[in-house]
Design a protein around this motif. Structure first.
Motif, PDB file in Angstrom:
ATOM      1  N   UNK A 131       0.772  -1.213  -0.042  1.00  0.00           N
ATOM      2  CA  UNK A 131      -0.157   0.068  -0.034  1.00  0.00           C
ATOM      3  C   UNK A 131       0.825   1.229   0.006  1.00  0.00           C
ATOM      4  N   UNK A 132       0.525   2.192  -0.872  1.00  0.00           N
ATOM      5  CA  UNK A 132       0.985   3.524  -0.785  1.00  0.00           C
ATOM      6  C   UNK A 132      -0.181   4.324  -0.203  1.00  0.00           C
ATOM      7  N   UNK A 133      -0.067   4.810   0.887  1.00  0.00           N
ATOM      8  CA  UNK A 133      -1.085   5.626   1.609  1.00  0.00           C
ATOM      9  C   UNK A 133      -0.687   7.150   1.493  1.00  0.00           C
ATOM     10  N   UNK A 134      -1.698   7.800   0.718  1.00  0.00           N
ATOM     11  CA  UNK A 134      -1.496   8.984   0.401  1.00  0.00           C
ATOM     12  C   UNK A 134      -1.990   9.999   1.532  1.00  0.00           C
ATOM     13  N   UNK A 135      -1.481  10.957   2.126  1.00  0.00           N
ATOM     14  CA  UNK A 135      -1.928  11.893   3.133  1.00  0.00           C
ATOM     15  C   UNK A 135      -1.392  13.255   2.796  1.00  0.00           C
ATOM     16  N   UNK A 136      -1.985  14.019   3.299  1.00  0.00           N
ATOM     17  CA  UNK A 136      -1.401  15.518   3.132  1.00  0.00           C
ATOM     18  C   UNK A 136      -0.137  15.634   3.833  1.00  0.00           C
ATOM     19  N   UNK A 137      -0.131  15.416   5.120  1.00  0.00           N
ATOM     20  CA  UNK A 137       1.021  15.665   5.926  1.00  0.00           C
ATOM     21  C   UNK A 137       1.548  14.339   6.719  1.00  0.00           C
ATOM     22  N   UNK A 138       2.223  13.650   5.764  1.00  0.00           N
ATOM     23  CA  UNK A 138       3.044  12.319   6.441  1.00  0.00           C
ATOM     24  C   UNK A 138       3.728  12.491   7.684  1.00  0.00           C
ATOM     25  N   UNK A 139       4.396  13.687   7.791  1.00  0.00           N
ATOM     26  CA  UNK A 139       4.890  13.793   9.136  1.00  0.00           C
ATOM     27  C   UNK A 139       4.152  13.873  10.254  1.00  0.00           C
ATOM     28  N   UNK A 140       2.808  14.090  10.068  1.00  0.00           N
ATOM     29  CA  UNK A 140       1.901  13.999  11.145  1.00  0.00           C
ATOM     30  C   UNK A 140       0.919  13.062  10.959  1.00  0.00           C
ATOM     31  N   UNK A 141       1.744  11.765  10.622  1.00  0.00           N
ATOM     32  CA  UNK A 141       0.511  10.686  10.180  1.00  0.00           C
ATOM     33  C   UNK A 141       0.061  10.103  11.455  1.00  0.00           C
ATOM     34  N   UNK A 142      -1.637  10.044  11.457  1.00  0.00           N
ATOM     35  CA  UNK A 142      -2.059   9.536  12.836  1.00  0.00           C
ATOM     36  C   UNK A 142      -1.786   8.180  13.213  1.00  0.00           C
ATOM     37  N   UNK A 143      -2.327   7.839  14.415  1.00  0.00           N
ATOM     38  CA  UNK A 143      -1.903   6.503  15.114  1.00  0.00           C
ATOM     39  C   UNK A 143      -2.174   5.383  14.307  1.00  0.00           C
ATOM     40  N   UNK A 144      -3.593   5.568  13.447  1.00  0.00           N
ATOM     41  CA  UNK A 144      -3.497   4.191  12.729  1.00  0.00           C
ATOM     42  C   UNK A 144      -2.628   3.727  11.786  1.00  0.00           C
ATOM     43  N   UNK A 145      -2.039   4.901  11.282  1.00  0.00           N
ATOM     44  CA  UNK A 145      -1.309   4.566  10.007  1.00  0.00           C
ATOM     45  C   UNK A 145       0.098   4.254  10.729  1.00  0.00           C
ATOM     46  N   UNK A 146       0.747   4.744  11.955  1.00  0.00           N
ATOM     47  CA  UNK A 146       1.827   4.603  12.403  1.00  0.00           C
ATOM     48  C   UNK A 146       1.995   3.192  13.001  1.00  0.00           C
TER      49      UNK A 146
END
Length: 232
Positions: free
Chosen positions: A27-42
């Motif tokens: 999976x390539x998970x596209x998010x606007x701010x990866x440095x602020x990735x929320x807990x589920x993705x972490x």
């Protein structure tokens, strides 16, 4: 299969990432701010390691989309699926007399032009066998069941259904499945606390549609997450 998922930071997007990873996909998970990735993705990154790439992807930023596509191509990455999930719902229950047209412009930029930008730049990477493009639509986009209200959201999803149909015609000789999918009324920030559908159940159905490639029974590429044809 490698799957690009937009709007992957929370809600249905995060559940789609989790479901795809659990089934063994990359999976390539596209998010606007990866440095602020929320807990589920972490948490998913800690479990699945290199199977998950968290990437900066703002569907309103064509330059950024093009740059990400070029970077992945340079790495030799390929895709088997694209899920255009990023969306907004604003001006809820606003009557037409009170509608701020800026809400309309913002919604179309994200809900319609966003998927168009993503497909424009990532289609060349869609080279794996039995590829799919899934645009997350809504029952609100059905002309047959039109209702007054939610003008920006409903109209953007109707237009997204048209885009899906055009892509279906364009790509069918290549064997690329293109679907618009109503994910159900889900218990998410967008859907609200009263929504009956578990977003993980919806995510499971959507990933199954990609894997099983069950064609709609009718003319139009508009289904719900269980595979049932929707009224266009």
């Amino acid at each position: 299969m490698n799957i690009l998922i937009t709007g992957a930071g929370r809600g249905l997007g995060a559940e789609l990432v989790a479901e795809a990873l659990d089934r063994g996909h990359g999976v390539i998970a596209g998010v606007r701010h990866p440095e602020l990735a929320q807990e589920p993705l972490a948490q998913l990154a800690a479990i699945h390691g290199d199977k998950l790439t968290i990437a900066a992807l703002d569907v309103t930023d064509e330059g950024g989309i093009a740059s990400l596509a070029a970077s992945l191509k340079g790495q030799g990455r390929t895709l088997g699926g694209i899920i255009n999930n990023a969306a907004v719902l604003n001006a809820r229950d606003t009557q037409i007399e009170a509608l701020d047209l800026q809400d309309m412009l913002t919604t179309m930029d994200i809900n319609l032009y966003g998927p168009m930008r993503v497909v424009k730049h990532f289609l060349p990477l869609l080279t794996e066998s039995e590829c799919s493009i899934i645009n997350i639509s809504s029952e609100a986009g059905s002309i047959s069941n039109a209702y007054p209200g939610d003008y920006p959201y409903a109209i953007s999803k109707t237009a997204l259904n048209m885009f899906s149909q055009q892509l279906h015609v364009y790509l069918r000789e290549r064997g690329v499945q293109v679907l618009s999918v109503h994910p159900g009324w889900m218990h998410t920030d967008m859907g609200g606390a009263e929504a009956p559908t578990d977003p993980r159940s919806s995510a499971g159905g959507i990933i199954s549609l990609m894997e099983q490639r069950n064609a709609p029974q009718g003319r139009f590429m508009f289904l719900d997450y269980t595979g049932k044809d929707m009224d266009i």
